[in-house]
Structure formats: C-alpha cells, structure tokens
Design a protein around this motif. Structure first.
Motif, mmCIF file in Angstrom:
data_model
loop_
_atom_site.group_PDB
_atom_site.id
_atom_site.type_symbol
_atom_site.label_atom_id
_atom_site.label_comp_id
_atom_site.label_asym_id
_atom_site.label_seq_id
_atom_site.Cartn_x
_atom_site.Cartn_y
_atom_site.Cartn_z
ATOM 1 N N PHE A 161 0.838 -1.213 0.000
ATOM 2 C CA PHE A 161 0.000 0.000 0.000
ATOM 3 C C PHE A 161 0.866 1.252 0.000
ATOM 4 N N PHE A 162 1.935 1.252 0.808
ATOM 5 C CA PHE A 162 2.801 2.423 0.854
ATOM 6 C C PHE A 162 3.479 2.659 -0.493
ATOM 7 N N LYS A 163 3.910 1.582 -1.156
ATOM 8 C CA LYS A 163 4.546 1.757 -2.471
ATOM 9 C C LYS A 163 3.584 2.375 -3.478
ATOM 10 N N LEU A 164 2.304 1.993 -3.418
ATOM 11 C CA LEU A 164 1.321 2.599 -4.313
ATOM 12 C C LEU A 164 1.149 4.076 -4.006
ATOM 13 N N LEU A 165 1.138 4.419 -2.727
ATOM 14 C CA LEU A 165 1.016 5.823 -2.333
ATOM 15 C C LEU A 165 2.248 6.611 -2.780
ATOM 16 N N LYS A 166 3.417 5.998 -2.652
ATOM 17 C CA LYS A 166 4.662 6.648 -3.077
ATOM 18 C C LYS A 166 4.671 6.867 -4.590
ATOM 19 N N ARG A 167 4.220 5.862 -5.309
ATOM 20 C CA ARG A 167 4.149 5.987 -6.767
ATOM 21 C C ARG A 167 3.177 7.078 -7.182
ATOM 22 N N ALA A 168 2.044 7.150 -6.495
ATOM 23 C CA ALA A 168 1.038 8.164 -6.829
ATOM 24 C C ALA A 168 1.561 9.570 -6.579
ATOM 25 N N ARG A 169 2.385 9.742 -5.532
ATOM 26 C CA ARG A 169 2.907 11.087 -5.242
ATOM 27 C C ARG A 169 3.725 11.626 -6.403
ATOM 28 N N LYS A 170 4.511 10.759 -7.033
ATOM 29 C CA LYS A 170 5.340 11.202 -8.155
ATOM 30 C C LYS A 170 4.526 11.315 -9.440
ATOM 31 N N GLN A 171 3.668 10.336 -9.690
ATOM 32 C CA GLN A 171 2.956 10.296 -10.964
ATOM 33 C C GLN A 171 1.856 11.354 -11.033
ATOM 34 N N LEU A 172 1.132 11.550 -9.944
ATOM 35 C CA LEU A 172 0.005 12.485 -9.966
ATOM 36 C C LEU A 172 0.442 13.934 -9.818
ATOM 37 N N GLY A 173 1.707 14.158 -9.494
ATOM 38 C CA GLY A 173 2.198 15.527 -9.383
ATOM 39 C C GLY A 173 2.663 16.109 -10.692
ATOM 40 N N GLN A 174 2.530 15.372 -11.781
ATOM 41 C CA GLN A 174 2.978 15.835 -13.089
ATOM 42 C C GLN A 174 1.816 16.394 -13.901
ATOM 43 N N GLU A 175 2.134 17.315 -14.791
ATOM 44 C CA GLU A 175 1.131 17.841 -15.710
ATOM 45 C C GLU A 175 0.938 16.861 -16.862
ATOM 46 N N ARG A 176 -0.308 16.702 -17.292
ATOM 47 C CA ARG A 176 -0.608 15.800 -18.397
ATOM 48 C C ARG A 176 -1.954 16.213 -18.997
ATOM 49 N N PRO A 177 -2.227 15.852 -20.248
ATOM 50 C CA PRO A 177 -3.526 16.190 -20.868
ATOM 51 C C PRO A 177 -4.677 15.532 -20.114
ATOM 52 N N LEU A 178 -5.833 16.182 -20.162
ATOM 53 C CA LEU A 178 -6.997 15.678 -19.443
ATOM 54 C C LEU A 178 -7.392 14.287 -19.928
ATOM 55 N N SER A 179 -7.181 14.016 -21.208
ATOM 56 C CA SER A 179 -7.559 12.705 -21.752
ATOM 57 C C SER A 179 -6.771 11.575 -21.094
ATOM 58 N N GLN A 180 -5.559 11.861 -20.598
ATOM 59 C CA GLN A 180 -4.754 10.830 -19.958
ATOM 60 C C GLN A 180 -5.175 10.579 -18.512
ATOM 61 N N TRP A 181 -5.808 11.574 -17.911
ATOM 62 C CA TRP A 181 -6.203 11.398 -16.518
ATOM 63 C C TRP A 181 -7.255 10.307 -16.370
ATOM 64 N N LEU A 182 -8.107 10.147 -17.363
ATOM 65 C CA LEU A 182 -9.128 9.099 -17.290
ATOM 66 C C LEU A 182 -8.472 7.726 -17.182
ATOM 67 N N VAL A 183 -7.418 7.497 -17.955
ATOM 68 C CA VAL A 183 -6.713 6.219 -17.910
ATOM 69 C C VAL A 183 -6.044 6.017 -16.557
ATOM 70 N N ILE A 184 -5.418 7.076 -16.042
ATOM 71 C CA ILE A 184 -4.712 6.974 -14.768
ATOM 72 C C ILE A 184 -5.679 6.721 -13.617
ATOM 73 N N ILE A 185 -6.797 7.440 -13.621
ATOM 74 C CA ILE A 185 -7.772 7.272 -12.549
ATOM 75 C C ILE A 185 -8.356 5.866 -12.584
ATOM 76 N N ARG A 186 -8.632 5.368 -13.772
ATOM 77 C CA ARG A 186 -9.154 4.005 -13.886
ATOM 78 C C ARG A 186 -8.132 2.986 -13.378
ATOM 79 N N GLU A 187 -6.855 3.236 -13.680
ATOM 80 C CA GLU A 187 -5.798 2.331 -13.229
ATOM 81 C C GLU A 187 -5.710 2.315 -11.702
ATOM 82 N N TYR A 188 -5.745 3.487 -11.097
ATOM 83 C CA TYR A 188 -5.605 3.552 -9.644
ATOM 84 C C TYR A 188 -6.846 3.012 -8.931
ATOM 85 N N SER A 189 -8.003 3.151 -9.556
ATOM 86 C CA SER A 189 -9.198 2.584 -8.927
ATOM 87 C C SER A 189 -9.085 1.072 -8.821
#
Length: 600
Positions: free
Chosen positions: A536-564
């Motif tokens: 669980f901590f590794k997932l939280l650590k990964r999210a801190r780096k990945q979600l802090g980056q700028e990206r197109p809105l179309s990519q956020w749907l894929v990322i949110i689905r992955e994290y869900s």
C-alpha cells in the motif's frame, strides 16, 4: 396563467397543492411535474402528499437546470451554448491569462507574479469562469454593455469599482473576440431570446409540447432569467408557484421603483409616502435579505394573474410560547417587543453553545431523545435537522446516531459515491504531508484494506507498528525538502518502514545496517501483514510522483481508472459507480479537446 400561492405555513401550501391535484390531467399516465431545489424537499413533499392523499405516484421532481433544459428541448429552444459553458470558459480564461498585455489587465498580471504561477493561473481561471457564468444569468445587461464598449453605471461609484469593471470588461471583450461571431451569443442572451419567443408565440400553439401544468415548491430565490422564463411559460400553461413567506405584509426594501410597482399591481393599495415607512421586524431586517430581494423581483416581473394567500391569524389567547410570540411579530411585521412572556419550562427556542461539531451532534441527540420521551405522539419522520453545510457533520452523525435511524439528504456526489470519495482521498493524500493518521484512516476502509489482503485485526498490528516506530508525517527526506521544510528523514514513512523491514530481515536489534535500527518485534505470520502494508505504501509513493505531473486531461481518465483497480476491491457496486464517473470524465475530456482545437 401564473398563480402565486403564499403562506406562512408549509402545511397550508400543501393543502393548496392537494386541491390543484384533485383536478385530473387529460392523460392519466402523464406525470405530475414539480420544480424543486433540493433532495430534502423531494422527500418531504412525497411524504406530505402521501399522507394527504393516501396514495402518491406517477410524479417527477426536477432541479432548476434540468427542468429548464428539458422544457427547452421539447420546444426546440437552445439555452445552452457549449462555447460558454463553465468548463470551456475555464480553459479560455486560462489561455487569456498567459498573455496579459492590456494595461487594464495589470491587476491580474500583478496577482500572477511570484511562485506557483501555473497553479495560481488555473485557480484564477476557475474563479473567472464561475464569475462570468453568474453574470450570464444575473447580469446579462452588463455583458451586453461591455461587448459594445460601454461602461455600466453603479449607484456607488468608487476607484475600486471602476478598476474592477475596467479589467472585467476588457477580459470579456477579448473573450468575445476569440469566438466565431456567428456563435457569440452567450447563454444569457439565448435565455432572453427564448423568453421573448414564448411571449410572442400564439396561445395554444405549444400545447402538445408542454406539460399540462407545473408546480414550483421549496424555492425561495431564482435568478431573473429563471423567473422570467416561468412567467413566459405561464402564458401557455398553468404555473403554480408556492412561496413560503413568514410575513403577510410587504417587507421588501422601500425604494420608489418597488413601491410604484406594488401600487400598480394592487388596485386596493394606497400609495405610500417614501418617508412614511414603518420599521420592519429586526429578524426580517437582519436575516431576511434573500426573501426581500426575491419579493422585490416578483414585483418587477409581469403582473401575477392570480395571487392566493392563506396566512394563519396570529395567536393571541392562552399562554403563548416565546417561539409563537416571535412568529406573531414576524407575521405582522412588527418592530419587536421587549416584554416577552415565557415560563422557565418553555423549550420552544433553545440555544446551546458547543465547542466542537461532535459536541453539537451529541447535544442534538440528547434533545431528540428527551423530546420523544416527553411526547409519545412524536415520530422520527416528524423531525428534520438543518445545517448550512450538512456534509461537515456527516462523520459525527454516523458516529453518534448509530442507534437511531436517519437519512441525510442533499449530499454531494463525493459523499454519495464511495468510489469517488476514496479515490479523491487517496489522490489528496498522495499530494499532502502524508500524516500518519490520515494514511491509516484510508487503509482502514474495508474496500481498500481487503484489496491489500489485510483483515480488520491486522490493522491493530499495523497501527502498533506505526506508533512504535514513531512515524509521523512525510514520505521521505526528499518529500520534505520539496515541501520547503528541510531534507530530514526522521519520523518519516520511509524511515519507519526501513526499520520494520530491517527488523524482519535480521534476528537482533544489535545488528545495524546503514545506520538503520531494526524493529525486531515482528514474527511469524506478521511478515505477510508487513508485506501487504508495504505494498500500500509503495502505491502511495508511486502516486505522489505520478500524480504531481502535468498531463492532458484525456490521460487522466486512464490513470484514474488504473488507480481505482489498484486501490479498491472490485465489486458490482463499485463497478456501477465507476461507469457513472467514466461518463463524467469522458465529457470533461471532450470539453478539453474542443478547447485544444479552438486554440490551434
């Protein structure tokens, strides 16, 4: 036909509505259409009508935006302009804020100076989108004047107002210049056109497209455009507007325009000298501004064809409670009194000073239990608890009212969707200081805990480890450095987990490695718990780096689905909620693509 029903009691308005519903519609399968403003009003109205009529079915409640859009679609009247939706305005203003050359826009340029300019620009664009969206409905005349390059006159002129109008009008002119002139009508103009169309349409020509009647309840304020639209609809179908009004006297602001309109509408009204104005009740004066403004707005609209009032007469006999005496003064618009008569046992109004929201809920529960014990005829459905923002109290309500049935209305999408709530908590946590109690609080959620193979009893062990290793906040030294508080690792998650992992790997705390003190209180099957917790901590650590980056809105749907899928245990209910969220994000993605195409 526009019929205004007014009363100081909601029960009287329900009686009015029941009389109207006694007249059947032409088609028995046609739904009764209601315009309401909250889910709580839906529930209360259904209960009251079911009690009053014995059976209540085949109805439809609509909120204002959905109601007006549905009516306009049936009439082929466009009310929505996608180019001027709040989402599109956000991105258009964000693009404008990148290039502020006009001298009138210097206040905005000054605000965007300094650090975090990207975040400040986005947040400012959000506020501007909301502001101009409100202007479209509340002040379309201002926008029209600014488009023509004219200045709006205000009763109180000042340098601050002039400066604000200068940059707002310039920003709006630049926005209009970015849009195709053939599509430059904003939503306020479309609404005005639709209202004029309804006014000019021949009576009876829209009978097949409109419902037979409309009832409006639980709404104490509407924008001028909404109210004007209802007035225009009333030319073709009956519109019954039920207004709860605590005062039977006219108590809107005593300006000349409103009084002239009042005198014009009522043949029995005697013209009042402006200096001969009786003082209004202090509570109406302090707390009734919204009601006064709406009463004045009703008078400014076209004359109501029918007005039906049913105000209860003030009670004067017997021993009156202090609540009843206050209600009598408000009903008659009296300036108040100092000689209230009440007994020591009078509990009609009580004020409790509580130091926390938790204590407020505890006192509320005690009061309710005392009320039920004192009045056996009182039932749970007779009680309603109101708060300015009920969502702030939800955790405390769940904790205190565990043995009393209750239902909470008017919750946001975040509160009603478990998937969305947990995802947002995870995303916010990944970009925060990662306080130990917030991290454990998220992991203790059943759908999260079970996703990582942890049982409820395992969380006691995890909590013990966190306390024993003194983990407090911060992922690592680098994380703390990025927050501007210095690069130190003591009491961080990384330091604590290194001790736990080292304790599992070495047999004694006397064996140091790289300066890490092993935490050796780990044995047997606890290794599996530690591994799941670390995942669980590794997932939280990964999210801190990945979600802090700028990206197109179309990519956020894929990322949110992955994290869900990585965070939550999949089940049918979560899948259903995800399907709804996917549609929402697809609409946002489409909006972003439209914005990108317009910029290119």
């Amino acid at each position: 036909m526009f019929v205004l029903h007014t009363s100081n009691r909601a029960e009287n308005l329900i009686e009015h509505l029941s009389k109207i519903l006694e007249a059947p519609q032409k088609d028995v399968f046609t739904k009764e259409l209601f315009l309401v403003q909250s889910q709580g009003m839906e529930r209360w109205l259904s209960q009251q009508l079911a009690d009053n009529r014995g059976l209540w079915a085949n109805f439809e409640y609509l909120f204002p935006a959905h109601f007006f859009n549905q009516i306009s679609k049936k009439l082929d009247l466009p009310l929505e302009q996608d180019l001027f939706s709040r989402e599109n305005l956000l991105w258009k203003f964000e693009a404008q804020l990148r290039d502020l050359k006009s001298s009138e826009l210097q206040p905005l340029k000054d605000y965007l100076q300094g650090g975090n300019s990207d975040r400040k620009r986005y947040q400012l664009a959000q506020q501007l989108a909301y502001l101009f969206d409100q202007y479209m409905f509340m002040r379309p005349d201002w926008l029209l004047a600014w488009q023509r390059g004219e200045k709006v006159s205000f009763p109180l002129e000042s340098e601050v107002i002039d400066q604000a109008q200068a940059w707002q009008s310039t920003l709006w002119q630049q926005l209009i210049g970015m849009i195709d002139p053939a599509k430059s009508k904003h939503r306020g103009e479309l609404w005005l056109d639709a209202i004029e169309h309804l006014k000019n349409e021949r009576v009876g020509s829209l009978e097949e497209s409109l419902p037979e009647r409309i009832s409006v309840l639980g709404i104490n304020t509407l924008s001028p455009l909404y109210l004007g639209y209802l007035q225009a609809l009333s030319k073709h179908i009956p519109v019954h507007f039920f207004l709860l009004n605590p005062c039977q006297e006219f108590w809107a602001d005593s300006n000349k325009a409103v009084k002239a309109q009042l005198n014009k509408q009522s043949v029995n009204t005697v013209s009042v000298n402006e200096t001969d104005v009786s003082p209004i009740n202090p509570l109406l004066g302090m707390l009734g501004q919204q009601g006064r403004d709406f009463q004045a707005l009703l008078l400014e609209q076209e004359s109501n064809e029918i007005e039906i009032s049913s105000f209860d007469a003030p009670e004067t006999e017997g021993c009156l409670t202090i609540l009843r005496q206050i209600q009598n003064d408000i009903l008659q618009n009296q300036s108040g009194r100092k000689d209230f008569n009440f007994s020591d046992t009078d509990q009609s109004i009580s004020i409790h000073a509580c130091h926390t929201r938790m204590r407020e809920i505890e006192v509320l529960k005690d009061q309710l239990i005392a009320g039920f014990d004192g009045d056996l005829s009182l039932s749970l459905r007779d009680v309603v608890v109101m708060a300015p923002d009920i969502q702030l109290y939800l955790p405390y309500i769940n904790a205190v009212f565990d043995d009393i049935p209750y239902a909470v209305a008017d919750r946001s999408l975040r509160q009603t969707s478990q998937l969305l709530e947990l995802l947002l908590r995870f995303f916010e946590l990944s970009q925060s200081r990662m306080l130990w109690d917030e991290v454990l609080g998220l992991l203790e959620e059943p759908v999260v805990r079970e996703r990582f193979g942890l049982f409820e009893a395992d969380m006691l062990t995890v909590s013990h480890w966190v306390q024993a290793t003194r983990i407090r906040w911060g992922e690592s030294a680098d994380h703390r450095a990025s927050l501007g508080v210095g690069a130190f690792s003591e009491n961080s998650w990384e330091a604590g987990l290194e001790r736990l992992l080292m304790g599992y790997a070495v047999p004694s705390d006397e064996q140091f490695s790289d300066g890490v003190l092993p935490f050796t209180d780990i044995e047997g099957s606890q290794a599996q718990i530690l591994g799941n917790f670390y995942a669980f901590f590794k997932l939280l650590k990964r999210a801190r780096k990945q979600l802090g980056q700028e990206r197109p809105l179309s990519q956020w749907l894929v990322i949110i689905r992955e994290y869900s899928g990585l965070l939550l245990l999949e089940n049918n209910e979560l899948q259903r909620q995800w399907d709804g969220l996917r549609e929402l994000f697809e609409n946002l993605t489409e909006s972003a693509e439209v914005h990108t195409q317009s910029l290119s």
